[in-house]
Write an enzyme that holds these catalytic residues in place. Structure first.
Site, PDB file in Angstrom:
ATOM      1  CG  MET A  27      18.088 -54.757 -30.132  1.00 25.72           C
ATOM      2  SD  MET A  27      19.175 -54.108 -28.843  1.00 25.72           S
ATOM      3  CE  MET A  27      18.548 -52.449 -28.654  1.00 25.72           C
ATOM      4  NE  ARG A  40      20.335 -38.195 -56.154  1.00 22.27           N
ATOM      5  CZ  ARG A  40      20.276 -39.524 -56.250  1.00 22.27           C
ATOM      6  NH1 ARG A  40      19.618 -40.223 -55.323  1.00 22.27           N
ATOM      7  NH2 ARG A  40      20.834 -40.163 -57.252  1.00 22.27           N
ATOM      8  CE  LYS A  84      23.405 -46.414 -54.590  1.00 19.79           C
ATOM      9  NZ  LYS A  84      22.786 -45.132 -54.952  1.00 19.79           N
ATOM     10  CE1 TYR A 112      10.587 -54.728 -23.508  1.00 17.39           C
ATOM     11  CE2 TYR A 112      11.274 -55.471 -25.694  1.00 17.39           C
ATOM     12  CZ  TYR A 112      11.569 -55.217 -24.355  1.00 17.39           C
ATOM     13  OH  TYR A 112      12.834 -55.464 -23.873  1.00 17.39           O
TER      14      TYR A 112
END
Length: 378
Positions: A304, A136, A42, A256
């Site tokens: 980023m 769940r 998955k 930053y």
């Protein structure tokens, strides 16, 4: 654009060792010689490429594959070489015909899903999941009682397995594991006599009385620790190139917010990886990388597209632009990064971005399973 051109243009390189994945798979097989072992692929095989990983495991003999969503089946189906692909989250309302068309096998998690699957008008395979305590997914205790009282609710569904999922397998000392196992066994004893599936990666290491008929390892295949005292073979190497270096004078902040000022001059290198690439922002000021075999701390905030490392202690020749900086590899495992980021290895792997130049190695290996390496708890 050729693959070679794309790799030259990328500032980061993610290497995925398919043979290591297969060796980890065979480690699990060695633990459970009386059971079948599936592969959980998955989330794009935990971020590593579902098609390539599934093909390597299928070629190594894996005959069962699990995804989470029906939308993931297409990327796995052909690579599975005809092996069944099971959908853990079951049937989305209205998608039953799509599941039939894809040839996927749903994990039915409620009596509503059971009824919807029966309504397709043909005998179809499925797995039935019961909730053994995790709260769940799976049939609730009330639904289990209803099914025991009226087994005809299953109709002519071709029931392949009854399954449940361990909540605390990474903490082997907890009594909850034994309680769940016993509850699962008691539920199965009252349901149709079909094979059972219970153990995830951690469950594989709890002992044979947790294995039942089909194990479903995930993170252990990809090099993550299924529990603190078990170390699997590393699968991933991640490097990022130095873009530039500079001398930062004492007292100057960096990045930053102009944080991480120091009382001494430093040599700071910028490398081309950031939170857009899945590298956690939380690692700013607490994580590290390795350059020329030496640990170099991440300083300032993770941006980023880049982050900063202090390379003051590294030889000048080794810290030049273009030099590869190891973020995952021989010196730093995915679990070590996860600890620094206050998260788990699953999240580190599944967040790895798409801007890396991805390089696969291996895919065909011999028959000898690797050893399982254990270490004492700290």
């Amino acid at each position: 654009m050729t693959a070679c051109t794309a790799e030259r243009m990328a500032m980061t390189r993610l290497t995925i060792d398919l043979d290591a994945i297969v060796r980890n798979y065979r480690c699990i097989i060695a633990l459970a010689p009386g059971s079948a072992v599936a592969a959980v692929v998955k989330a794009d095989a935990y971020g590593l490429g579902a098609g390539r990983v599934t093909a390597a495991l299928a070629d190594a003999g894996c005959a069962h594959f699990f995804v989470a969503h029906l939308s993931e089946v297409a990327a796995v189906r052909d690579a599975a070489r005809g092996a069944p692909v099971y959908v853990l989250n079951g049937l989305a309302a209205g998608a039953e015909a799509d599941c039939v068309a894809l040839g996927a096998i749903p994990v039915l998690n409620s009596l509503v899903q059971v009824a919807a699957w029966r309504a397709q008008g043909q005998r179809l395979p499925a797995i039935l999941q019961v909730d053994s305590g995790m709260q769940r997914l799976g049939l609730s205790p009330q639904e289990v009682e209803a099914l025991i009282a009226a087994p005809e609710l299953l109709g002519d569904i071709d029931l392949r397995y009854v399954m449940s999922h361990l909540a605390c397998a990474d903490e082997p000392e907890l009594a909850a594991n034994r309680w769940q196992r016993d509850r699962f066994a008691a539920i199965c004893a009252q349901l149709p006599p079909v094979p059972r599936s219970f153990a995830n990666s951690g469950g594989a290491f709890l002992g044979t009385d947790y294995h039942f008929d089909l194990l479903r390892p995930g993170i252990a295949l990809y090099g993550g620790q299924p529990r603190p005292d078990v170390v699997m073979e590393p699968v991933v190497t991640l490097t990022a190139a130095i873009i530039q270096t500079r001398i930062v004078p004492a007292g100057a902040g960096i990045g930053y917010g102009l944080t991480a000022a120091s009382n001494t001059d430093r040599i700071i290198a910028t490398i081309g990886i950031g939170y857009a690439d899945g590298w956690p922002r939380r690692l700013g000021g607490r994580g590290s990388a390795f350059l020329d075999g030496q640990r170099v701390p991440i300083v300032g905030r993770v941006s980023m597209d880049s982050l900063l490392i202090d390379v003051s202690a590294v030889a000048e020749a080794a810290r030049q632009p273009g030099a590869p900086v190891e973020l995952l590899g021989p010196h730093q495992t995915v679990d070590a990064v996860a600890r620094d980021a206050d998260t788990i290895s699953y999240e580190i792997l599944t967040q790895l971005g798409q801007r890396y130049a991805r390089h696969y190695v291996g895919g065909t290996i011999g028959d000898n399973p690797s050893e399982i390496h254990r270490r004492e708890r700290a």
